[in-house]
Write a protein that holds these residues in place. Sequence first.
Motif: not given
Length: 445
Positions: A65-83
Motif C-alpha cells: 500500500r505504500d508503493v506508488r504506481l505510475r502507468v507509463a512506459a520509460v523512454e530513457a534513463i538519465d543520470e538521476r531521472s527517467v523520461r
Amino acid sequence: MARVVVVGAGYAGVMAANRLATVGRSAASVTVVNPRPEFVERVRLHEHAVGVTNAVRPLSGLLHRDVRLRVAAVEAIDERSVRLDDGGALDFDYLLYAVGSTAARGVAGAENAWSIADLDGAESLRTRLRHLAAGARVVVVGGGLTGIESAAEIAYRYPTLHVELVSRSVAAGLPDTSRAALERKLVQAGVLVRTGLRVTGVRPDGVDTAAGRLPSDCTVWAGSFDVPDLALRSGLPVTSDGRLRTDETLVCTGHRRIVGVGDAVAPPAHVGGHLRMSCQAAMPLGAHGADTVLALIRGERPAPVSIGMVGQGISLGRRDGFVQATHRDDTPRGFVLSGRAAAVVKERVCRFTVAAMRFPRAYRWLPGAVPTGSAPPRPQPDEQRSAFRRDKSSRPDPAGTTPTTWKRKEHQHEGRHRVRLRVAWQYEEDRRRHGPRPQGDCGRP
C-alpha cells in the motif's frame, strides 16, 4: 528518505518494490513504473491463450500500500531521472531495472505468428483459436518449456485441431530419458512432434523449414527470449544480447545508483551464469536487488547474490505434468515426477509465486552452489573433531545452550519460515475462493 524508482512490474519488479516498502519503509519512497496497471502471470500465458485461466491481476492488489504506481512506459534513463512516454519525468536516488523479457523473433515473417510470451500475443492467439474450424492446423515453433506447454494445452483444449510442435529438439537441456518421456506425453495429448527441423521463415499459410514448407492455419511462436533495448538506448553497459551488465551484487557496472534484477540483467558468470530466464530466478533476483538498494541507502557494502535453482516444472494440460529436479547450478538430477502429481506441484508453485510477492519479508530462496566469497580451507576430520571439543569446552553455557539445543533452535528457525510461507499460500487460496478482502493492509506481514 531515498527516492527509488522500479522500472517494470513483473515477478522481479513487484517482489523488489514490495520488499523495499516492507523492509525499508522508513528509508525509501518507492514508485513503480509500468505500461499497464495489471500484473501478468507469464507462467500462465499458455493457459490464458486457450481460455482456461485468467493470467491478469490488478497491481493494486499485489503492490504494497505504500508503493506508488505510475502507468507509463520509460523512454530513457538519465543520470538521476527517467523520461516517460506521456511527457513526464521521475527523479530518483536509486533505480531498479526490472524490464523483463520478450519473445525473440529472428526469422523472416515473424509478424505472421502469434507470440505466447506477452499478454497481447496471448489475447490475439485466444481469439484466433476460437475462430479456427475443426481440422485446422496449428504449428507451435519452439521445443522449450513454453512450446511444450503451449502445444499440450492447445491439444487438450481443442481436440478437433491438428497440433504440431516443430523444433530442432524437445527440452534440449534435460536428460535423454526425460526428453523421451515428454515426447511420449505430447503424442498422448495428440501433438505431432517434428524434431530436427530448423525454422527459416513464417508465412500466413505455413512455416518454412530447412526441409521444406509445412502448412499452418495458425502459427504459435514459442522460441527463445529477448530483452527490451531500454538499457542500450540509455547508454548503459549491456551484453551482446542487450542485458544490463552488473557486478556480483547486481549494481550496474559504472552506475552505482542503478541496480538490475530479473531477466534483463547479466551478473558475472560465477554468480549468475546458471540463471535462466524464469520466475524461479526473477523473484530471488528481485528480493536481492531490494536488499542491495537498502544497503546502498544505509551506506553499507551490498552482499553478493547467491541463488540456487530447484527444478523445471512443465504443465501438460490440466491433468498431466512433468517435473525435472535439478542441482543448484540448474544441471539435471536423477529425480523426476510425472502425471497428476506433477501437475499439482506445478499449480502449487504458480500459486506460491503470487503469494510470496505479497509477503516479501518472509520470502527466502536456496543459495547458489558456488560460494561467492573466499572460503577458508576445509579442515580434515581429525581437525574438525578437535576443534569441536575445544569450542565446546570453552563455550559459556548459562542457559543450557548445548549443541543439541543449538540444532533444535536452527530447526525451529527454519520451521518459522515454513509457517510464514504456508500462511502466505493459504492467504492466496482464500483470495481465490472468496475474493479480495476489504481495503486495509495490503501485503504487510
